[in-house]
Design an enzyme around this catalytic site. Structure first.
Site, PDB file in Angstrom:
ATOM      1  N   THR A 231       0.836  -1.203   0.000  1.00  0.00           N
ATOM      2  CA  THR A 231       0.000   0.000   0.000  1.00  0.00           C
ATOM      3  C   THR A 231       0.870   1.252   0.000  1.00  0.00           C
ATOM      4  O   THR A 231       1.828   1.350   0.770  1.00  0.00           O
ATOM      5  CB  THR A 231      -0.929  -0.015   1.226  1.00  0.00           C
ATOM      6  OG1 THR A 231      -1.677  -1.231   1.185  1.00  0.00           O
ATOM      7  CG2 THR A 231      -1.883   1.165   1.222  1.00  0.00           C
ATOM      8  N   CYS A 316      35.649   9.024  12.296  1.00  0.00           N
ATOM      9  CA  CYS A 316      37.067   8.780  12.562  1.00  0.00           C
ATOM     10  C   CYS A 316      37.208   7.561  13.436  1.00  0.00           C
ATOM     11  O   CYS A 316      36.976   7.605  14.623  1.00  0.00           O
ATOM     12  CB  CYS A 316      37.664   9.982  13.276  1.00  0.00           C
ATOM     13  SG  CYS A 316      39.074   9.623  14.303  1.00  0.00           S
TER      14      CYS A 316
END
Lengths: 368, 386
Positions: A231, A316
Site C-alpha cells: 500500500t 574517525c
C-alpha cells in the site's frame, strides 16, 4: 543551532510538517479502494506523480514511488536480467546504495566493473575503453554526496547512447534533484530520495523509462504498475512533491547566496592552508575540506558542543577514513581529517562566520 | 489454594547476629519488586520467603524474571500454598506436574504432628501423579521435575524450581564503592561483581570531549541503566570532563607514561568523589596482563595515589571469561556497540609496562604545574535508572 548537514537530510519544512496532521486525516485511506475516500486518495497520489513527472519532463507512468533512493537502486540492479550482457559499469566514488546493490547483483550473474577517472568526475574517454557487448548498464552519479563534484550527466549519457544504444544508463540524482537542472532524455533509470529535499523520511522514487524490463523485487497487490507492491505511503509522497516545489524555488532564487557562502569557505580554507577536497566543478551547496591535522570526529564533536552540526565523509575510527576521498587518491591524513559542509538557502552568512570561527579555534587549540 | 513464589537465600543463612540486617534489606527489595507487579502478600517460611498472589490471574513468570535479578537469592520456586489436607495438596500437584516427563516427589514435614510421614506422602502423591498426569514416570536419581511438598503448622506448599537466582549478598549491604567506569567490556562486569557482593556502586566515567563524542557517553549511560536493574534503584553516576588533564598529560610527560599517569589522575579524582560520597573503596576493571599497561608494576603505581581499598574483581580472569560474564549479565551487547571516538590519540605507541613510582612522580609534577594548583575538574552528576 546551526545546521550544515543538508546532504544527510533536510529537516522537514515547517510549512509541510504543519500540514501533515490534516493530510493524515484526509488521505487516511487505501488508494486502491473503490469508495469515494479511496478514490480521492488515489487521485492525490496520481497528482503527485504527475507533478513530479512534469518537473522532470517525463511521463507519470515512468515514476515508481519507493521508500528511498536505496530501494530504487536495488530495484534496478537486482531487477535486471543479465543473460545477454552482464557487466555493470560504475565509479568507486558512487554512493553505497549504488555500489552495494550493484555488487549484490552478482547473485544474478552480474559483474561490476569500476571505471577509474579523475577527481573532477567521469569523462567519456574514461568509460569508452570498457564499452563492449557485455555491458548491460552504466551508472553515472550526478552529484557526489561527499565532495559535491558534478558529472556531466547529460553529455555522458548522450555519448554513451550514441556509441551503443543497448547500454542502459542509471543515475543516482539524489544530491542534485530539485537543486540543479537534470535532463533525463538519455537516461533509463534514476533514483531519488525525498528527505534530502525536506520531505518526510520514507519517500523516494525510481524513474524508469521502460519499467517492464525490471523484475519486481516486491510482489503482492501489484501497486506502482506492478513494480513495487505494498500500500502506497500517500502522505509521505505528498510531502515529497511539496518539498520539491519549495526546494526548487529556494535554490533557484538563491544561487548567488549559495555561491557567496561557498566562497567564504574557500577563502577561509586558503587562509588556513586547509586542503579543499571538492573539485572546482562542484555544486555550491556541498563543500568538503580537510584540516590535515584534526581528526574529523574531534572537529565534529567540538562543533556539536557549540550546536553547529556538520558531518565527516566518514567517522574517525582507528585508521579509518573516507572511502570516497581515498578512492579519489587522497592520503589517509586528508581522508581522516575531512569535513563536509552541506548548505541550503536558509543558511546565513553569519552561520558560516560562526563555523569558521570555531574551526579556527579548534585548529589552534585541539591539535595534539 | 493460592499461587506463590518461594524464594531461597544463599549464604545469608550463614550470617550470625547481623543476619536480620541483610534479611531486612532483601525482604524490602523483594516486597518492592512484587508491589510493582501486582497485589501480593509476603510471608516467611523458615529459611524461605513466600510471595503469595492475592488473585489467580497474575503472571508469576514476569515476577520471577524481575526477582531473579535481586542479589542474595539463590533459587526461586513457583507453586501453590494451600491447606494441609491431602486432596488440596493433590489438586496443587496436578497443576504443577508436567506431562511426558520424569519426576520425583520430595516431601518435608516441618509440622511433625502431621499424620502422614514424608516417605508415605511421597508414595501417595507419586502414585497420584502417575495415574492422573499422562506420560509421567518416576526417576528418583535424575528427574526432569522435582515436585516439592512442604507441610507447615498452618498450611502446605507445593512447588517446583522456576529459576536460579544471582546469589551474592543484597545490594548495598556491604557499603558504597566508586567504580572507574569506561564504556568497555570489563568495567561493567567489575562493577556488577562488586554489586553482587553487596556493594552499592557509584560509577565515575572520564570523558575527553571533543576527542570523545556524545555517542560514547550515551553508551556508558546505557550500561549504567542496565546495571540499575540489578541495583533495584537508580544509580548515582559521575561524569568527569577529563580533557584539560588529558591534554596536560599529553603535553608534559613522556609518551610511554601517558596511560599510567592518566590513571593516577583519574584515581585521584575518583578518590575525591569517593570521599565526598562516603565510599569505602574503588573498583577497577583491570585484569592482570590483559594489556601492556595492566602489569603488577603499573597497578602498584596507580594504587600509590589511593588511600582507599582498590578492588579489582577481574584481576585473575581471562578476557574470554570476562566476555562470558558480560554476555551472561547482558552488558556485552551494549559494550561492543561501536561508538567512534579518537581516544586512541592518547594511547602511547609503546606504553611503559614496568613503571617506576619515582620516575612517574617526577614526570607528573609538570602536569600539576601545567594545570595550576587550583585546578578543579568539571563534572556532572546524574541519577540513572532503568
Amino acid at each position: 543551532m546551526i545546521y550544515l548537514d543538508y546532504a544527510a537530510t533536510t529537516p522537514v519544512y515547517s510549512e509541510i510538517s504543519d500540514k501533515i496532521p490534516d493530510l493524515l486525516v484526509k488521505y487516511n485511506f487505501n488508494p486502491s479502494a473503490l469508495y469515494s475516500a479511496g478514490v480521492k486518495t488515489r487521485e492525490a497520489l496520481g497528482n503527485a506523480r504527475r507533478q513530479i513527472a512534469f518537473y522532470l519532463n517525463v511521463s507519470p507512468e515512468n515514476i515508481i514511488f519507493t521508500s528511498s533512493a536505496t530501494e530504487a537502486a536495488n530495484m534496478v540492479f537486482k531487477g535486471l536480467n543479465y543473460k545477454a550482457a552482464n557487466q555493470i559499469l560504475l565509479s568507486n566514488l558512487e554512493h553505497k546504495s549504488v555500489i552495494e546493490s550493484a555488487e549484490s547483483a552478482s547473485d544474478l550473474g552480474a559483474e561490476t566493473v569500476y571505471i577509474k577517472h579523475g577527481r573532477e568526475g567521469m569523462a567519456f574517454e574514461d568509460i569508452r575503453p570498457f564499452i563492449d557487448e557485455n555491458v548491460r548498464i552504466c551508472s553515472i552519479l550526478l552529484v557526489n554526496n561527499e565532495t559535491g563534484a558534478v558529472n556531466q550527466l547529460e553529455k555522458l549519457a548522450y555519448e554513451i547512447k550514441n556509441y551503443s544504444k543497448d547500454i542502459l544508463i542509471f543515475t543516482d540524482i539524489v544530491q542534485g534533484f530539485g537543486k540543479i537542472t537534470v535532463n533525463l532524455e538519455n537516461i533509463d533509470f534514476a533514483s531519488i530520495s525525498g528527505h534530502k529535499l525536506g520531505s518526510m523520511k520514507g519517500a523516494g522514487f525510481l524513474y524508469a523509462k521502460n519499467p517492464e524490463i525490471l523484475k519486481p523485487l516486491i510482489v503482492g497487490g501489484g501497486q506502482e504498475f506492478g513494480l513495487r507492491s505494498g500500500t502506497e505511503n500517500v502522505v509521505a509522497v505528498l510531502t515529497l512533491t511539496q518539498a520539491l516545489k519549495t526546494t526548487a524555488k529556494l535554490f533557484e532564487e538563491n544561487r548567488e547566496h549559495l555561491k557567496r557562502l561557498k566562497s567564504k569557505m574557500v577563502n577561509f580554507c586558503d587562509k588556513m592552508r586547509f586542503h579543499i577536497n571538492s573539485p572546482d566543478n562542484s555544486v555550491d551547496y556541498i563543500f568538503n575540506f580537510s584540516t590535515g591535522m584534526l581528526p574529523s570526529e574531534v572537529l565534529i564533536n567540538h562543533l556539536s558542543s557549540k550546536e553547529i552540526y556538520v558531518s565527516a565523509a566518514s567517522a574517525c575510527t582507528k585508521g579509518g577514513a573516507s572511502r570516497v576521498l581515498k578512492n579519489m587518491g587522497y592520503s589517509d591524513g586528508i581522508a581522516a581529517t575531512a569535513l563536509r559542509i552541506s548548505l541550503h538557502p536558509d543558511v546565513k552568512e553569519e552561520d558560516i562566520d560562526k563555523l569558521i570561527h570555531e574551526v579556527e579555534w579548534a585548529a589552534e587549540n585541539l591539535v595534539l | 489454594m493460592k499461587k506463590c513464589l518461594l524464594i531461597s537465600v544463599g549464604e545469608l543463612i550463614l550470617k550470625g547476629k547481623n543476619r536480620s540486617l541483610f534479611e531486612n534489606i532483601l525482604i524490602k527489595k523483594i516486597k518492592e519488586t512484587a508491589e510493582q507487579s501486582g497485589s501480593y502478600e509476603f510471608k516467611k517460611y523458615r529459611a524461605r520467603y513466600a510471595v503469595i498472589a492475592e488473585n489467580d490471574d497474575v503472571d508469576l513468570q514476569e515476577l520471577v524474571s524481575k526477582i531473579r535479578n535481586i542479589f542474595g537469592i539463590t533459587v526461586i520456586f513457583q507453586g501453590y500454598i494451600t491447606s494441609k489436607d491431602v486432596d488440596s495438596i493433590k489438586k496443587c500437584v496436578l497443576s504443577v506436574a508436567e506431562k511426558n516427563s520424569t519426576f520425583k516427589i520430595r516431601s518435608k514435614r516441618h509440622d511433625k504432628s502431621y499424620p502422614i510421614k514424608s516417605p508415605d506422602l511421597n508414595r501417595e502423591i507419586g502414585d497420584f501423579v502417575l495415574s492422573e498426569t499422562p506420560g509421567t514416570s518416576v526417576d528418583v536419581h535424575n528427574p526432569e521435575q522435582v515436585i516439592n511438598i512442604e507441610i507447615f503448622e498452618d498450611s502446605a506448599t507445593v512447588f517446583t524450581e522456576a529459576a536460579r537466582g544471582m546469589g551474592g549478598l543484597p545490594y548495598g549491604t556491604a557499603g558504597r564503592v566508586v567504580s572507574l567506569f569506561s564504556g568497555g567490556i570489563d568495567s561493567p562486569v567489575a562493577s556488577w561483581m562488586m554489586m553482587k557482593r553487596g556493594c552499592e556502586i557509584i560509577p565515575v566515567h572520564f570523558h575527553t570531549p571533543p576527542y570523545t563524542g556524545e555517542g560514547s557517553l550515551l553508551k556508558v549511560k546505557d550500561l549504567i541503566k542496565h546495571l540499575s536493574i540489578f541495583a533495584g534503584n537508580s544509580i548515582v553516576s559521575y561524569f568527569v570532563n577529563f580533557t584539560a588533564v588529558q591534554l596536560a598529560i599529553k603535553k608534559c610527560v613522556p609518551d610511554k607514561y601517558v596511560t599510567v599517569i592518566s590513571r593516577r589522575f583519574m584515581g585521584r579524582i575518583a578518590e575525591e568523589i569517593a570521599r565526598s560520597e562516603k565510599a569505602k573503596g574503588v573498583v577497577t576493571g583491570e585484569a592482570l596482563g590483559q594489556v601492556a599497561s595492566q602489569t603488577l608494576e603499573n597497578m602498584l603505581c596507580v594504587d600509590d595515589v589511593f588511600g582507599l581499598t582498590v578492588l579489582r574483581p577481574l584481576v585473575g580472569l581471562d578476557k574470554e571469561e570476562i566476555v562470558k560474564k558480560a554476555r551472561q549479565i547482558g552488558t556485552y551487547d551494549i559494550s561492543i556497540r561501536k561508538e567512534t571516538d579518537c581516544c586512541h590519540l592518547f594511547v602511547p605507541k609503546r606504553p611503559e609496562t614496568k613503571a617506576n613510582i619515582a620516575s612517574v612522580c617526577n614526570a607528573e609534577k609538570k602536569v600539576v604545574e601545567e594545570l595550576g594548583t587550583d585546578y578543579k575538574y568539571d563534572c556532572s552528576v546524574e541519577k540513572i535508572a532503568d
